[in-house]
Scaffold this motif. Structure first.
Motif, mmCIF file in Angstrom:
data_model
loop_
_atom_site.group_PDB
_atom_site.id
_atom_site.type_symbol
_atom_site.label_atom_id
_atom_site.label_comp_id
_atom_site.label_asym_id
_atom_site.label_seq_id
_atom_site.Cartn_x
_atom_site.Cartn_y
_atom_site.Cartn_z
ATOM 1 N N VAL A 192 33.844 57.334 13.945
ATOM 2 C CA VAL A 192 32.785 57.841 13.070
ATOM 3 C C VAL A 192 32.934 59.332 12.778
ATOM 4 N N LEU A 193 33.397 60.098 13.757
ATOM 5 C CA LEU A 193 33.454 61.548 13.582
ATOM 6 C C LEU A 193 34.765 62.037 12.973
ATOM 7 N N LYS A 194 35.665 61.141 12.690
ATOM 8 C CA LYS A 194 36.921 61.543 12.067
ATOM 9 C C LYS A 194 36.659 62.079 10.663
ATOM 10 N N LYS A 195 37.464 63.044 10.230
ATOM 11 C CA LYS A 195 37.284 63.659 8.924
ATOM 12 C C LYS A 195 37.333 62.611 7.809
ATOM 13 N N ASP A 196 36.364 62.678 6.902
ATOM 14 C CA ASP A 196 36.257 61.777 5.751
ATOM 15 C C ASP A 196 35.967 60.329 6.141
ATOM 16 N N ALA A 197 35.563 60.087 7.390
ATOM 17 C CA ALA A 197 35.199 58.724 7.790
ATOM 18 C C ALA A 197 33.899 58.314 7.107
ATOM 19 N N ALA A 198 33.797 57.019 6.760
ATOM 20 C CA ALA A 198 32.590 56.507 6.096
ATOM 21 C C ALA A 198 32.178 55.184 6.725
#
Length: 315
Positions: free
Chosen positions: A20-26
């Motif tokens: 969830v906290l990964k960059k650009d995750a949706a």
């Protein structure tokens, strides 16, 4: 579409934070968990796992990846639709699910986190997951008209990990060994040199080989599980074809040498001796790969024009 199924984990916190906290995750879909805060999502998963405290590895995690060629066919809604059908086929139902899309790679991919403790507190089995994953990934790829690569040539091997990496290593090694050997016994010996064990399945009460498996370290796979071309029947067929091809090439080479020898013998008297053969026969010289008949150097048209132009300018 390709599914990657790592071993079940123990920490919902680590798995959810990574996804969830990964960059650009949706977050595209959630069932049975809150998604307003990461901490709430983790708490909801952990609350349900307490219904079955004896199951230590309650964290299910699957990654679904599509080819870059499928970008135009895939939006968020379509990815969720396919992922839901995949979970149904894998019998991962009646439990908490979180689907997160990442955009850090060229190819579209979706991560699924699910609770192996279902809504009734029962365990969702992980038996036969790797086999079922391969089976249903292919089924859905064909059903939705997604890109299907031919064989394993286009797989990005450096990105592989764990069991997937081992399967591709076995695939490449076995395929290379099949080209060298003349029978299944030689194949077993050749693979043993490279640390791969070969196991045969025999028809009940007979010595007739019915199937084949390969193992390395603590892992063992059926040949067809590694690749459909590595079943026992396909391997023996490939070996026979390779043997026949080598025999055919040997016959053609012998015929070539025989025809060349006959031609040389018939023309020896008329063939001019241009250079020393070092004590070798003319046939031996002609069959030497390094032998090259000297050729006069001929200027091309453009180069001759340049030579004439230069000569005039020097006058």
């Amino acid at each position: 579409m390709i599914g990657k199924v790592p071993k079940p984990g123990k920490s919902f916190g680590g798995c959810i934070e990574y996804n969830v906290l990964k960059k650009d995750a949706a977050v595209l879909y959630a069932d049975g968990v809150r998604i307003d805060k990461v901490a709430h999502t983790i708490d909801d998963f952990n609350m349900q796992r307490k219904m079955n405290p004896s199951l230590g590895q309650a964290v299910g995690h699957i990654a679904l990846s599509w080819s870059p060629n499928d970008k135009g066919k895939l939006d968020d809604e379509k990815m969720v639709e396919i992922a839901k059908e995949y979970l149904q086929k894998m019998k991962i139902q009646d439990t908490q699910v979180l689907m997160v899309r990442h955009k850090d790679k060229e190819h579209p991919h979706l991560h699924i986190v699910y609770n192996r403790v279902n809504n009734q507190g029962k365990t969702i089995t992980d038996k036969f997951q790797h086999y079922n994953n391969l089976k249903f990934s292919k089924q859905l790829t064909l059903k939705y008209g997604m890109y299907m690569a031919k064989g394993k040539e286009q797989v990005n091997r450096p990105q592989l990990k764990g069991i997937d990496k081992l399967k591709y290593e076995l695939h490449d090694t076995i395929k290379a060994a099949i080209k060298k050997v003349n029978n299944i016994t030689e194949l077993k010996k050749e693979l043993a040199k490279q640390g791969i064990d070969t196991y045969f399945k025999f028809r009940s009460g007979t010595s007739e080989i019915q199937g084949i498996s390969f193992g390395k370290g603590k892992y063992k796979f059926k040949g067809s599980e590694i690749d459909r071309s590595l079943s026992y029947s396909k391997i023996t067929q490939a070996i026979q074809q390779n043997v026949q091809q080598r025999e055919s090439e040997q016959v053609q080479h012998k015929q070539f040498v025989s025809d060349l020898k006959a031609a040389v013998q018939s023309q020896t008297s008329a063939f001019p001796q241009r250079q020393s053969t070092g004590g070798k026969s003319l046939l031996e010289v002609l069959l030497t790969p390094e032998y090259i008949e000297p050729m006069p150097y001929i200027y091309d048209t453009d180069e001759r024009k340049k030579k004439r132009k230069k000569a005039k300018s020097d006058l």
